[in-house]
Design a protein around this motif. Structure first.
Motif, PDB file in Angstrom:
ATOM      1  N   SER A  12      43.247  40.244  40.179  1.00 40.78           N
ATOM      2  CA  SER A  12      42.556  41.501  40.437  1.00 40.78           C
ATOM      3  C   SER A  12      41.150  41.276  40.967  1.00 40.78           C
ATOM      4  O   SER A  12      40.681  42.004  41.831  1.00 40.78           O
ATOM      5  CB  SER A  12      42.494  42.334  39.160  1.00 40.78           C
ATOM      6  N   GLU A  13      40.481  40.240  40.421  1.00 36.35           N
ATOM      7  CA  GLU A  13      39.140  39.927  40.918  1.00 36.35           C
ATOM      8  C   GLU A  13      39.196  39.460  42.359  1.00 36.35           C
ATOM      9  O   GLU A  13      38.401  39.866  43.198  1.00 36.35           O
ATOM     10  CB  GLU A  13      38.501  38.846  40.054  1.00 36.35           C
ATOM     11  N   ARG A  14      40.159  38.579  42.630  1.00 41.39           N
ATOM     12  CA  ARG A  14      40.294  38.020  43.968  1.00 41.39           C
ATOM     13  C   ARG A  14      40.638  39.098  44.987  1.00 41.39           C
ATOM     14  O   ARG A  14      40.110  39.125  46.093  1.00 41.39           O
ATOM     15  CB  ARG A  14      41.377  36.926  43.941  1.00 41.39           C
ATOM     16  N   GLU A  15      41.545  39.992  44.602  1.00 40.76           N
ATOM     17  CA  GLU A  15      42.031  41.009  45.540  1.00 40.76           C
ATOM     18  C   GLU A  15      41.265  42.326  45.404  1.00 40.76           C
ATOM     19  O   GLU A  15      41.606  43.293  46.075  1.00 40.76           O
ATOM     20  CB  GLU A  15      43.523  41.262  45.310  1.00 40.76           C
TER      21      GLU A  15
ATOM     22  N   ASP B 138      45.226  36.799  31.784  1.00 37.57           N
ATOM     23  CA  ASP B 138      44.313  35.957  32.570  1.00 37.57           C
ATOM     24  C   ASP B 138      44.738  35.913  34.035  1.00 37.57           C
ATOM     25  O   ASP B 138      43.913  36.021  34.935  1.00 37.57           O
ATOM     26  CB  ASP B 138      44.305  34.516  32.030  1.00 37.57           C
ATOM     27  N   ILE B 139      46.034  35.729  34.255  1.00 43.05           N
ATOM     28  CA  ILE B 139      46.561  35.664  35.619  1.00 43.05           C
ATOM     29  C   ILE B 139      46.292  36.987  36.346  1.00 43.05           C
ATOM     30  O   ILE B 139      45.831  37.006  37.486  1.00 43.05           O
ATOM     31  CB  ILE B 139      48.077  35.340  35.602  1.00 43.05           C
TER      32      ILE B 139
END
Ligand SMILES: [Zn+2]
Length: 115
Positions: free
Chosen positions: A18-21, A12-13
């Motif tokens: 990965s989505e954010r960056e 999850d982390i």
């Protein structure tokens, strides 16, 4: 299995990061595991293998950093490495100690290739 839910939390982390960056694949993940955390490293590595299939952590190298247990004496404030939960303070012999490190499980870093 306890380690399986931990592996899912780690995933999850990594997914959030990965989505954010805007990252498609993580090359390496570093985990800090405290010696008092009760986590079986072999079981966790196996669980990670299972849950990371076809995810950003697929093929990521998993590096485990052992964090030794440390405690602070409540009577003299001396800090020392803890052999087990019941070790007395080596300075004054008091048994009232507070564990300050060694129970954690933490994602220390995610290493990605931006190329
Ligand atoms: Zn002490």
């Amino acid at each position: 299995m306890h380690e399986l839910s931990i592996a899912e939390q780690i995933l999850d982390i990594a997914n959030e990061y990965s989505e954010r960056e805007n990252v498609k694949a993580v090359q390496e993940i570093e985990l800090e595991i405290g010696s008092l955390s009760g986590i079986e490293v072999d079981a966790l590595t196996f669980a990670l293998d299972v849950v990371t299939k076809n995810t950003v952590l697929h093929n990521a190298k998993v590096t485990i950093i052992d964090v030794p247990a440390r405690a602070r004496c409540e009577s003299c404030s001396h800090e020392f490495l803890l052999e087990d939960f019941f070790s007395p303070c080596p300075e004054c012999g008091a048994f009232q100690t507070e564990t300050i490190q060694g129970q954690e499980l933490r994602v220390k870093s995610l290493i990605v290739n931006d190329g």
